[in-house]
Design a protein around this motif. Structure first.
Motif, PDB file in Angstrom:
ATOM      1  N   ILE A   1      20.015   2.838 -19.609  1.00  0.00           N
ATOM      2  CA  ILE A   1      20.453   2.278 -20.887  1.00  0.00           C
ATOM      3  C   ILE A   1      19.512   1.144 -21.241  1.00  0.00           C
ATOM      4  N   LEU A   2      19.673   0.586 -22.425  1.00  0.00           N
ATOM      5  CA  LEU A   2      18.842  -0.543 -22.796  1.00  0.00           C
ATOM      6  C   LEU A   2      19.089  -1.695 -21.832  1.00  0.00           C
ATOM      7  N   PRO A   3      18.094  -2.594 -21.663  1.00  0.00           N
ATOM      8  CA  PRO A   3      18.183  -3.631 -20.628  1.00  0.00           C
ATOM      9  C   PRO A   3      19.467  -4.449 -20.701  1.00  0.00           C
ATOM     10  N   ILE A   4      20.208  -4.432 -19.606  1.00  0.00           N
ATOM     11  CA  ILE A   4      21.422  -5.238 -19.489  1.00  0.00           C
ATOM     12  C   ILE A   4      21.377  -5.938 -18.131  1.00  0.00           C
ATOM     13  N   GLY A   5      21.493  -7.231 -18.147  1.00  0.00           N
ATOM     14  CA  GLY A   5      21.521  -7.999 -16.920  1.00  0.00           C
ATOM     15  C   GLY A   5      22.837  -8.737 -16.797  1.00  0.00           C
ATOM     16  N   LEU A   6      23.437  -8.713 -15.600  1.00  0.00           N
ATOM     17  CA  LEU A   6      24.711  -9.368 -15.391  1.00  0.00           C
ATOM     18  C   LEU A   6      24.538 -10.880 -15.512  1.00  0.00           C
ATOM     19  N   LYS A   7      25.201 -11.457 -16.527  1.00  0.00           N
ATOM     20  CA  LYS A   7      25.126 -12.894 -16.785  1.00  0.00           C
ATOM     21  C   LYS A   7      23.685 -13.363 -16.921  1.00  0.00           C
ATOM     22  N   ALA A   8      22.858 -12.520 -17.516  1.00  0.00           N
ATOM     23  CA  ALA A   8      21.433 -12.831 -17.633  1.00  0.00           C
ATOM     24  C   ALA A   8      21.172 -13.752 -18.818  1.00  0.00           C
ATOM     25  N   SER A   9      20.143 -14.555 -18.683  1.00  0.00           N
ATOM     26  CA  SER A   9      19.711 -15.406 -19.786  1.00  0.00           C
ATOM     27  C   SER A   9      18.854 -14.595 -20.743  1.00  0.00           C
ATOM     28  N   TRP A  10      18.497 -15.197 -21.873  1.00  0.00           N
ATOM     29  CA  TRP A  10      17.649 -14.500 -22.841  1.00  0.00           C
ATOM     30  C   TRP A  10      16.305 -14.159 -22.214  1.00  0.00           C
ATOM     31  N   GLN A  11      15.779 -15.058 -21.395  1.00  0.00           N
ATOM     32  CA  GLN A  11      14.499 -14.815 -20.736  1.00  0.00           C
ATOM     33  C   GLN A  11      14.596 -13.657 -19.743  1.00  0.00           C
ATOM     34  N   ASP A  12      15.728 -13.564 -19.021  1.00  0.00           N
ATOM     35  CA  ASP A  12      15.902 -12.470 -18.060  1.00  0.00           C
ATOM     36  C   ASP A  12      15.951 -11.118 -18.758  1.00  0.00           C
TER      37      ASP A  12
END
Length: 264
Positions: free
Chosen positions: A106-117
């Motif tokens: 899927i499109l990039p999803i990071g758990l509790k990720a910041s905008w930079q992550d």
């Protein structure tokens, strides 16, 4: 692309275009032409549904031995001198569809990720990106194939609307936009109930097909299990990944067919 294959120059291309511009058509056409030169082509995609659209497609996780959950120490599961390894050695062209969606399909999803992550997880942040030759498709061939003099303006407007969504220029600001537009159901049981209700509104003859449910036999407790888990009970089970016992078909009712992607 053909020049790069024939000269074995090791190039990377990124074909960019919004929906309907002919990306899948080009991938399939290129695959056919290259195979005609006795060259091995590997077709893979980020997800099972996408892999159905490309000829000889397999999901990338299966083809390249990728881990479903990728971490810093993840490695390929392809062993030396295996058929998969030999295939990669002999291949002259690898077509990977939907590469921006390779991050967990899927499109990039990071758990509790910041905008930079999140930005760092996109394909543009890959060190390989600067080696890619980016080619862009602009004309919506899917819509043009259905264009007539009477609906030409409507098709052009729809095409521009798709581009605005892609560019983030058609954001929804009305809070009630999805009111009477979307239906959200939390469980499979409620989904089946809703589908049956909507199907009942279509005045066509209904054909019902039943699954064949039975227990896998074992020597230890097959008779006991047969008494506890009757066929009628098995027919009532509805869980994720398992189709319902009754398949009800009518003219005008949409049906999605999915094949087993793990061909081995």
């Amino acid at each position: 692309m053909m020049n790069a294959v024939s000269k074995n120059s090791g190039c990377m291309f990124f074909l960019y275009g919004h929906g309907g511009t002919g990306k899948t058509f080009i991938c399939n056409a290129l695959s056919v032409v290259v195979r005609s030169e006795k060259v091995i082509v590997i077709n893979s995609a980020s997800s099972g549904i996408v892999s159905l659209l490309i000829q000889g497609g397999r999901i990338a996780h299966s083809r390249f031995g990728l881990s479903i959950i990728v971490h810093g120490s993840s490695t390929f599961s392809i062993k030396q001198q295996s058929p998969q390894a030999e295939l990669l050695i002999e291949a002259k062209l690898i077509i990977l569809d939907k590469t921006p969606m390779m991050h967990r399909q899927i499109l990039p999803i990071g758990l509790k990720a910041s905008w930079q992550d999140i930005v760092h997880a996109t394909i543009n942040s890959s060190p390989l990106w600067r080696e890619c030759l980016v080619m862009k498709l602009h004309k919506n061939m899917r819509l043009q194939s259905d264009a007539t003099s009477s609906n030409e303006d409507e098709i052009r407007e729809f095409d521009e609307w798709i581009l605005r969504i892609e560019n983030g220029e058609a954001e929804i600001t009305r809070m009630d936009f999805f009111h009477r537009r979307a239906i959200q159901r939390p469980t499979n049981e409620s989904v089946i109930y809703l589908n049956d209700y909507l199907s009942s509104l279509i005045e066509e003859e209904e054909n019902v097909y039943l699954s064949f449910d039975s227990l896998c036999g074992d020597k230890a407790g097959s008779e006991i299990n047969a008494e506890i888990y009757s066929t009628e009970f098995l027919n009532t089970i509805s869980c994720s990944g398992l189709p319902p016992h009754e398949l009800k078909l009518k003219k005008g009712v949409h049906v999605i067919l999915v094949r087993n992607i793990d061909q081995a």
